[in-house]
Design an enzyme around this catalytic site. Sequence first.
Site, PDB file in Angstrom:
ATOM      1  N   VAL A   1     -41.834 -97.849  27.836  1.00  0.00           N
ATOM      2  CA  VAL A   1     -43.030 -98.583  28.268  1.00  0.00           C
ATOM      3  C   VAL A   1     -42.935-100.055  27.894  1.00  0.00           C
ATOM      4  CG1 VAL A   1     -45.539 -98.738  28.064  1.00  0.00           C
ATOM      5  CG2 VAL A   1     -44.430 -96.499  28.123  1.00  0.00           C
TER       6      VAL A   1
ATOM      7  N   ALA B   1     -40.634-107.149  19.012  1.00  0.00           N
ATOM      8  CA  ALA B   1     -40.127-106.411  17.854  1.00  0.00           C
ATOM      9  C   ALA B   1     -39.489-105.124  18.358  1.00  0.00           C
ATOM     10  CB  ALA B   1     -41.263-106.093  16.890  1.00  0.00           C
TER      11      ALA B   1
ATOM     12  N   LYS C   1     -52.401 -93.059  22.888  1.00  0.00           N
ATOM     13  CA  LYS C   1     -53.569 -92.176  22.978  1.00  0.00           C
ATOM     14  C   LYS C   1     -53.909 -91.522  21.639  1.00  0.00           C
ATOM     15  CE  LYS C   1     -49.892 -89.534  24.420  1.00  0.00           C
ATOM     16  NZ  LYS C   1     -48.671 -90.021  25.105  1.00  0.00           N
TER      17      LYS C   1
ATOM     18  N   GLU D   1     -56.138 -98.973  28.399  1.00  0.00           N
ATOM     19  CA  GLU D   1     -56.091 -98.282  29.696  1.00  0.00           C
ATOM     20  C   GLU D   1     -54.878 -97.359  29.813  1.00  0.00           C
ATOM     21  OE1 GLU D   1     -57.119 -96.691  32.787  1.00  0.00           O
ATOM     22  OE2 GLU D   1     -58.332 -98.514  32.695  1.00  0.00           O
TER      23      GLU D   1
ATOM     24  N   GLY E   1     -51.337 -92.741  32.335  1.00  0.00           N
ATOM     25  CA  GLY E   1     -50.312 -93.705  32.744  1.00  0.00           C
ATOM     26  C   GLY E   1     -50.830 -94.838  33.599  1.00  0.00           C
TER      27      GLY E   1
ATOM     28  N   ILE F   1     -52.705 -94.727  36.284  1.00  0.00           N
ATOM     29  CA  ILE F   1     -53.987 -94.532  36.984  1.00  0.00           C
ATOM     30  C   ILE F   1     -55.079 -95.273  36.216  1.00  0.00           C
ATOM     31  CG2 ILE F   1     -55.607 -92.839  37.915  1.00  0.00           C
ATOM     32  CD1 ILE F   1     -53.420 -90.711  37.526  1.00  0.00           C
TER      33      ILE F   1
ATOM     34  N   GLU G   1     -40.213 -83.378  25.321  1.00  0.00           N
ATOM     35  CA  GLU G   1     -39.461 -83.712  24.125  1.00  0.00           C
ATOM     36  C   GLU G   1     -38.685 -82.489  23.617  1.00  0.00           C
ATOM     37  OE1 GLU G   1     -39.302 -86.709  22.882  1.00  0.00           O
ATOM     38  OE2 GLU G   1     -40.861 -87.621  24.131  1.00  0.00           O
TER      39      GLU G   1
ATOM     40  N   LYS H   1     -56.134 -87.454  25.186  1.00  0.00           N
ATOM     41  CA  LYS H   1     -56.594 -88.203  26.358  1.00  0.00           C
ATOM     42  C   LYS H   1     -58.011 -87.793  26.761  1.00  0.00           C
ATOM     43  CE  LYS H   1     -51.802 -88.447  27.909  1.00  0.00           C
ATOM     44  NZ  LYS H   1     -50.796 -87.879  28.844  1.00  0.00           N
TER      45      LYS H   1
END
Length: 434
Positions: free
Chosen positions: A14, A43, A103, A127, A132, A134, A188, A203
């Site tokens: 991200v 960073a 989140k 947001e 994601g 939306i 994961e 969420k």
Amino acid sequence: MKSVKVGICGLGTVGGGTFNVLKRNAEEITRRAGCAIEVIQVATRARNPHCDTSNTLITDDVFAVVTNPEVDVVVELIGGDTIAKDLVLQAIENGKHVVTANKALIAVHGNEIFAKAREKGVSVSFEAAVAGGIPVIKAIREGLAGNRINWLAGIINGTGNFILSEMREKGRDFADVLAEAQALGYAEADPTFDVEGIDAAHKLTILASIAFGIPLQFDKAYTEGITQLTTADVNYAEALGYRIKHLGVARRTADGIELRVHPTMIPADRLIANVNGVMNAVMVNGDAVGSTLYYGAGAGMEPTASAVVADIVDVARSLSIAPEARVPYLAFQDDALSSHPILPIEQCESAYYLRIQAQDHPGVLAQVASIMSERGINIESIMQLEAEEQEGLVPMILVTHRVQEQLINEAVTELEKLDSISGAVVRIRVEQLA
């Protein structure tokens, strides 16, 4: 107007997407924000090969960003809720605005973070923490501000949705699809947060607070995973005209707020029932607008970066606005949050799908019907299948009308005591979302 200077903490998926979108769309973003937005420091522990950071100050110390006097906005993209919490609180203490996609951080520590931000007069935007790319937080907080929100329901974890889509479309079992999801990078190595509903509950906690004007209360969210779902139940649901989704549901009632994540059967003709793969969707029902649906990519480098950058633009636009005039973090004014309680799952209401393995002899159905009737549970439909050859058991499928969960719990306990019933009763909640 002078440029807004940004420091990004974390240059992973991200963070890299955010850096690239800010750079690639710089001209368009300047036109929207009314000023230039510059990334002056990043960073990261490892360089992202997809980002050209040759002209950007790089550090491996995230706290160097929050102490940099030149940075106006700290973008927290390191994840988790330990170091990230300290980082965000320090940024706020230093008078910096914060944008985060975290989140867990907001769901668990948001009340404390927002209180600190109010004290210091800075913004905290999040947001990208839900669904994601939306813009569902903005839609509920601003676009639906004239509504009393009745309920919302969302597919807000792409991993779980991918698994259930594959189970339905290809008849694969849970373990097989999970292994593929891990190989594809959707899940994961430890998939617990995804498949047990914890990620979705983070969420949903945020969405419910914004929808109903209540403090964040993640510890009161009910979570149930999808690990016990079988292809048989997926197929039975299809035969009944339903599809199973791992749904987050928040509903306002006279007694309190329902806040729950669990496998849910939805009529197959609902738009949200046809959201497949790793996509996300959130349905929101308001008293004025009726039902609205928000659909799109719930994760990924640039979809999530889209939401992060939108928050940065919002911060840039609001720098000249007095703190008390900015859009409230949880949609409602801070002194107007409601104390409406979160209901325990036993007090929540839903319809139910029950699958019972019964002995193939007369009178069993009457016993089942009697147990349900004694508790005022109305049966909407019954489907009795052919006896299984090896064990002589008859799969019996019941769908009930809406009823309080406590009554279903009592009925299931009594059903499982019957000598004519084999094994545990499988139950899945049913929502019409009408």
